[in-house]
Every structure is written in C-alpha cells, then in structure tokens.
Design an enzyme around this catalytic site. Structure first.
Site, PDB file in Angstrom:
ATOM      1  N   TYR A  33       0.835  -1.199   0.000  1.00 24.54           N
ATOM      2  CA  TYR A  33       0.000   0.000   0.000  1.00 24.54           C
ATOM      3  C   TYR A  33       0.866   1.243   0.000  1.00 24.54           C
ATOM      4  O   TYR A  33       2.082   1.182   0.215  1.00 24.54           O
ATOM      5  CB  TYR A  33      -0.941   0.015   1.212  1.00 24.54           C
ATOM      6  CG  TYR A  33      -0.278   0.371   2.528  1.00 24.54           C
ATOM      7  CD1 TYR A  33       0.503  -0.561   3.218  1.00 24.54           C
ATOM      8  CD2 TYR A  33      -0.416   1.646   3.079  1.00 24.54           C
ATOM      9  CE1 TYR A  33       1.106  -0.231   4.426  1.00 24.54           C
ATOM     10  CE2 TYR A  33       0.190   1.979   4.291  1.00 24.54           C
ATOM     11  CZ  TYR A  33       0.940   1.032   4.952  1.00 24.54           C
ATOM     12  OH  TYR A  33       1.546   1.362   6.143  1.00 24.54           O
ATOM     13  N   LYS A 143       6.335  -1.709   2.088  1.00 20.93           N
ATOM     14  CA  LYS A 143       5.114  -1.212   2.744  1.00 20.93           C
ATOM     15  C   LYS A 143       3.988  -2.227   2.511  1.00 20.93           C
ATOM     16  O   LYS A 143       3.120  -2.031   1.658  1.00 20.93           O
ATOM     17  CB  LYS A 143       4.784   0.168   2.143  1.00 20.93           C
ATOM     18  CG  LYS A 143       4.134   1.134   3.120  1.00 20.93           C
ATOM     19  CD  LYS A 143       4.212   2.539   2.566  1.00 20.93           C
ATOM     20  CE  LYS A 143       3.240   3.512   3.201  1.00 20.93           C
ATOM     21  NZ  LYS A 143       3.263   3.660   4.628  1.00 20.93           N
ATOM     22  N   GLU A 176      12.255   3.024  14.064  1.00 21.82           N
ATOM     23  CA  GLU A 176      11.344   4.064  13.555  1.00 21.82           C
ATOM     24  C   GLU A 176      10.085   4.054  14.401  1.00 21.82           C
ATOM     25  O   GLU A 176      10.017   3.370  15.424  1.00 21.82           O
ATOM     26  CB  GLU A 176      11.027   3.815  12.073  1.00 21.82           C
ATOM     27  CG  GLU A 176      10.384   2.471  11.795  1.00 21.82           C
ATOM     28  CD  GLU A 176      10.078   2.238  10.304  1.00 21.82           C
ATOM     29  OE1 GLU A 176       9.960   3.204   9.545  1.00 21.82           O
ATOM     30  OE2 GLU A 176       9.935   1.052   9.942  1.00 21.82           O
ATOM     31  N   LEU A 200      11.122   1.649   6.984  1.00 18.71           N
ATOM     32  CA  LEU A 200      10.524   2.031   5.708  1.00 18.71           C
ATOM     33  C   LEU A 200      11.237   3.292   5.213  1.00 18.71           C
ATOM     34  O   LEU A 200      11.357   4.266   5.974  1.00 18.71           O
ATOM     35  CB  LEU A 200       9.034   2.328   5.890  1.00 18.71           C
ATOM     36  CG  LEU A 200       8.372   2.637   4.557  1.00 18.71           C
ATOM     37  CD1 LEU A 200       7.970   1.340   3.869  1.00 18.71           C
ATOM     38  CD2 LEU A 200       7.175   3.538   4.715  1.00 18.71           C
TER      39      LEU A 200
END
Ligand code: PLP
Length: 289
Positions: A33, A143, A176, A200
């Site tokens: 996505y 992702k 993250e 990411l």
C-alpha cells in the site's frame, strides 16, 4: 460524496464497498500500500508514492492491474468526488484473488483506493510518545499490508495517551515509529536510521535529508541508540500525514527542546512545501494582467 471507496473500477461510499473474500489481502495481508495527503484536489508527491508502490510490487512478484500512469489518472479523478479541502488518499494493490492457499498462482492484482477527509493540524505541537520494542519481522522496507505488529504497538501508544510509539530492536538500535520515521538532532547534525530492511524509506524522511543538505546541516544515516534518543537536542517524527513534528516526551520523560531553531527549519519547510505544492494558482484568485 463524504468518503469514497474504489475496487477494480467499482466506486461507492467506503462503508458500502464490497470486496470478494477470495482477495488475498483478506486472508494473508498479501499486498502493498501507499498513501498521500491531498489538498485542493492536488495529491501531494503522488509520483514518489506511486513509484514506491510499484517497486514494492516488483519486489514481491505482485502484478499491478494498471500501470503507473493509469493509477495516477484514476486517483486524480477520484479525489474530485470527495467533498473536503484536505483528504487522505490510501491505495493498495493486493496480489489478486484465489481460493485460500499460502502459495500463490499467477494472478492479476486487485486495486483498492479509499479517500477520506483528513486535515493536517497541530504541525507545531510536539508529540507525546512511548518507547516500544520493535516486534516486526525483517521486511520493514516494504510497505506491506501485514501491519499487525504496528497495529499492536500503535495501540500501546494510544492506551498511554500518546500519539506514537518509537521502536527499538536493541538498546543500540532505534528503528522508527509504528507508522512514521524517527530522526534526531544532536549538536546541529541530523541523525537518522539507515535505509535497510528494518525501516521504511519514508518519502518525508528523504525530504528532511534534502532540506538538511540544502541548508548545510550535516546528515548521518546510521544506527543510533536509545540513550542518544533520550539525550537528543530534538526528536523528529515524520510521515506524509504528520509532516515533521517534534517530540516533547517519551514514557512521560521530557525530551528534546534544545534546538528549536533547527527543528523549526524542518517543521516549517516540510509544511510550507506542502502548502505551496497544493495551492491553487494565486490561491484561486484571478490574476490582474
Ligand atoms: N515508517 C513506517 C513504518 C510508516 O508506516 C510510515 C508511513 O506510513 C513511514 C515510516 C513514513 O513514510 P512516508 O514519509 O513515506 O509517509
């Protein structure tokens, strides 16, 4: 329309949209996505997000049902149907549909898009965060729709009245946020985790690095520790919908607050670039010629 759902050419209100249970996204989260903010019906940095989506499709051997140009044209048409000034555009491509089987056949992907109202607010308000163990697997650079560890971690933050969880793999390695990148400022240097399988590669993170380079701020893309996080001059949480926000506390311990000027450079530039790129010509005024 107040919100919109799209699935392989069908359009309806999101809550009315029907998706076949054979879609592999349903059983396996088998898909990828991406998402962008949209203002004045201008989706922001759409090409970069579409590029990332197609790269991820290719990495996972997923066959997109449309090409990049068609996806862009579809999104740009669909955003006009939702009555709001600022919107959140989410799009995913699942591997396709088949009777449940872990191994997949040679399938054509399914395209799903949702468009909902979302305003960017509180750009300047610092975020309360928690620290959480990163319990994800090793494909964090892709992702994918498999977000259960991120969902559980984001919920832990919410249960603690916080907005984001900053995750670490070990005391030496902050990765993250549950749905954002995390960078720190120390002695005028921007430090951010390197692009590897544990984070990411955020579009906003790349934008922050670009701003640093343009303004002579040294950048270190390297692993940093939990201690460095807590002793940072400022902490920046970045994502397409949060932009670049400072952090005021982690687990109720005050953090940052020592380099407001540099934090503002990133904070303001990211938001102003968004406003500039999504402004109507002369903010909709007729120019005097
Ligand atoms: N990291 C994770 C795990 C995310 O889910 C996101 C955004 O959803 C980001 C980073 C930020 O990426 P971007 O700046 O491209 O929105």
């Amino acid at each position: 329309m107040k919100n919109l759902g799209y699935y392989n050419g069908k359009i309806s209100l999101l809550e009315d949209l029907q998706i076949p249970a054979t879609d592999r996204a349903f059983y396996f989260g088998d898909g990828v996505y991406d998402a962008v903010m949209c203002r004045n019906n201008i989706p922001y940095l759409l090409d970069l997000h579409i590029d990332r989506l197609y790269k991820n499709c290719s990495t996972l051997d997923i066959n997109p049902p449309v090409d990049k140009k068609e996806l862009k044209a579809t999104i740009c048409e669909l955003v006009k149907k939702v009555d709001a000034n600022e919107k959140f555009v989410y799009f995913h491509i699942s591997r396709g549909s088949q009777i449940r089987d872990h191994a997949y056949e040679n399938l054509k992907g399914n395209l799903f898009i949702s468009i909902t109202e979302r305003e960017i607010t509180d750009i300047k308000r610092k975020m309360k965060c928690i620290l959480a163990k990163d319990i994800r697997y090793e494909l964090c650079n892709i992702k994918t729709l498999n977000l259960l560890p991120s969902v559980l971690t984001a919920q832990m933050a919410k249960n603690s009245n916080s907005e984001e969880a900053i995750m670490y793999r070990s005391q030496d390695f902050v990765t993250e946020g549950s749905h954002s990148n995390v960078s720190i400022l120390k002695n005028g240097t921007l430090i951010t985790a390197p692009k590897d399988k544990y984070i990411l590669p955020g579009v906003t993170r790349a934008h922050i690095i670009e701003i640093a380079n343009k303004n002579g701020v040294p950048v270190e893309e390297r692993r940093y520790s939990v201690n460095e996080l807590f002793s940072a001059d400022e902490i920046i949480i970045s994502s397409s919908s949060k932009m670049a926000r400072g952090v005021s506390e982690i687990d109720n311990i005050p953090v940052g607050g020592k380099d407001k000027k540099l934090l503002s450079l990133f904070n303001d530039t990211i938001y102003n670039n968004y406003l500039k790129a999504t402004s109507l010509p002369l903010e909709g005024k007729v120019s005097a010629r």
